[in-house]
Motif scaffolding. Sequence first.
Motif, mmCIF file in Angstrom:
data_model
loop_
_atom_site.group_PDB
_atom_site.id
_atom_site.type_symbol
_atom_site.label_atom_id
_atom_site.label_comp_id
_atom_site.label_asym_id
_atom_site.label_seq_id
_atom_site.Cartn_x
_atom_site.Cartn_y
_atom_site.Cartn_z
ATOM 1 N N PHE A 88 0.824 -1.206 0.000
ATOM 2 C CA PHE A 88 0.000 0.000 0.000
ATOM 3 C C PHE A 88 0.863 1.263 0.000
ATOM 4 O O PHE A 88 0.498 2.271 -0.612
ATOM 5 N N GLU A 89 2.006 1.226 0.696
ATOM 6 C CA GLU A 89 2.881 2.408 0.706
ATOM 7 C C GLU A 89 3.319 2.782 -0.709
ATOM 8 O O GLU A 89 3.405 3.963 -1.048
ATOM 9 N N MET A 90 3.596 1.773 -1.535
ATOM 10 C CA MET A 90 4.018 2.077 -2.910
ATOM 11 C C MET A 90 2.885 2.740 -3.690
ATOM 12 O O MET A 90 3.118 3.631 -4.507
ATOM 13 N N ASP A 119 8.966 9.626 3.925
ATOM 14 C CA ASP A 119 8.775 8.700 5.060
ATOM 15 C C ASP A 119 8.423 7.300 4.546
ATOM 16 O O ASP A 119 8.996 6.294 4.967
ATOM 17 N N GLU A 120 7.433 7.256 3.629
ATOM 18 C CA GLU A 120 6.959 5.948 3.148
ATOM 19 C C GLU A 120 8.056 5.214 2.386
ATOM 20 O O GLU A 120 8.137 3.986 2.433
ATOM 21 N N CYS A 121 8.895 5.981 1.725
ATOM 22 C CA CYS A 121 9.999 5.367 0.997
ATOM 23 C C CYS A 121 10.941 4.652 1.977
ATOM 24 O O CYS A 121 11.325 3.495 1.759
ATOM 25 N N ARG A 122 11.262 5.325 3.096
ATOM 26 C CA ARG A 122 12.124 4.677 4.108
ATOM 27 C C ARG A 122 11.410 3.486 4.742
ATOM 28 O O ARG A 122 12.026 2.460 5.026
ATOM 29 N N HIS A 123 10.089 3.621 4.967
ATOM 30 C CA HIS A 123 9.348 2.507 5.587
ATOM 31 C C HIS A 123 9.379 1.254 4.710
ATOM 32 O O HIS A 123 9.563 0.148 5.209
ATOM 33 N N SER A 124 9.160 1.464 3.415
ATOM 34 C CA SER A 124 9.115 0.300 2.522
ATOM 35 C C SER A 124 10.454 -0.444 2.524
ATOM 36 O O SER A 124 10.492 -1.678 2.548
ATOM 37 N N ILE A 195 9.387 2.904 15.072
ATOM 38 C CA ILE A 195 9.666 3.886 14.016
ATOM 39 C C ILE A 195 8.400 4.154 13.208
ATOM 40 O O ILE A 195 8.029 5.295 12.945
ATOM 41 N N HIS A 196 7.714 3.066 12.847
ATOM 42 C CA HIS A 196 6.541 3.224 11.998
ATOM 43 C C HIS A 196 5.423 3.972 12.727
ATOM 44 O O HIS A 196 4.835 4.905 12.178
ATOM 45 N N VAL A 197 5.171 3.587 13.980
ATOM 46 C CA VAL A 197 4.104 4.232 14.761
ATOM 47 C C VAL A 197 4.386 5.737 14.916
ATOM 48 O O VAL A 197 3.498 6.574 14.737
ATOM 49 N N GLU A 199 6.159 7.831 13.029
ATOM 50 C CA GLU A 199 6.038 8.624 11.808
ATOM 51 C C GLU A 199 4.624 8.573 11.227
ATOM 52 O O GLU A 199 4.151 9.548 10.640
ATOM 53 N N GLU A 200 3.948 7.440 11.435
ATOM 54 C CA GLU A 200 2.589 7.315 10.891
ATOM 55 C C GLU A 200 1.575 8.186 11.636
ATOM 56 O O GLU A 200 0.529 8.526 11.078
ATOM 57 N N ALA A 201 1.862 8.521 12.897
ATOM 58 C CA ALA A 201 0.922 9.369 13.650
ATOM 59 C C ALA A 201 0.700 10.674 12.892
ATOM 60 O O ALA A 201 -0.407 11.208 12.850
#
Length: 302
Positions: A88-90, A119-124, A195-197, A199-201
Amino acid sequence: MSAPAEPVKSAADREATAERLLRSSLEHSYEPAIDIDWVAPLVDGLWGIPQHRSSLYGTALWDGLTEEQRRTLTIHEVCAVARMGLWFEMILMQMLLRYAYDRDPRRLHVQYALTEVADECRHSIMFAKMTERYGVPDYAPRPSTHRLGKLLKTLGTGPAMFAGTLFVEEILDQFQRESMRDETVQPLTRMVNKIHVTEEARHVRYAREELIRIMPKTNRAQRAAARWFTALIACIVARDLVHRDVYAGVGIDRAVGRKAALANPHWQESLRWSARKLVPFLREQGIIGGPSEILWRKAHLV
Ligand SMILES: [Fe+2]
Ligand SMILES: [Fe+2]
């Protein structure tokens, strides 16, 4: 008692929110390649996710597994859920870029959209590295879901884009928030989740406010389209959140494992629990309701 309705947002609010989110991004962001110890050994006896969140927890199949097999299953499950997040991030990165492409880049809310892409790029990459570290297969979505993703990233705009995004971000947030605090869970999972929680907030705040701003401007047809689009994403993501191949990782036939998971009342309850904060908000915004609600029920989200 239900929570008070969120007030309607103006364009000035939008810039003020973006300014806050940009400042918070500078102060509280991570670089997973550096901030996670990727070579630290895994800890014997710890789980991939809290065991009560396994899709098979409480079933006869679960009872038939050894303690070691159950732990292994949860390692596969954390990676499968992260892979759905990555899928989904992509899509989201492409939708956000299309959104920014049409707007004035001097506006702070457009700069925040670009920050979210970063952010999403680093998460993926982080989710991919976690899967590699745990040594489990790539649980890529099924071909039909993969094709649907191409449609979503091309057609997803306006309320549907923000509501669909909120669905994926908020349910993942609930599972990850619980898991990052659980001492029975592997430190690798906990750090990835922290990390995800964090940044996703910000992403959730951004998407919720955009949705509140957009909804009063929509017409009937746009609202109906947004309901169906969001319900479709919710149903696909929830039903395939745990990839059917994870069961093969502990010697259970994939079809048998999937059937047991979908019928598992514990797992159904976990899905409803993960959506419990989001559902009232989406109802208030007119995104849940009407004929498309059947998909939310089918997926055990309401
Ligand atoms: Fe993310
Ligand atoms: Fe996000």
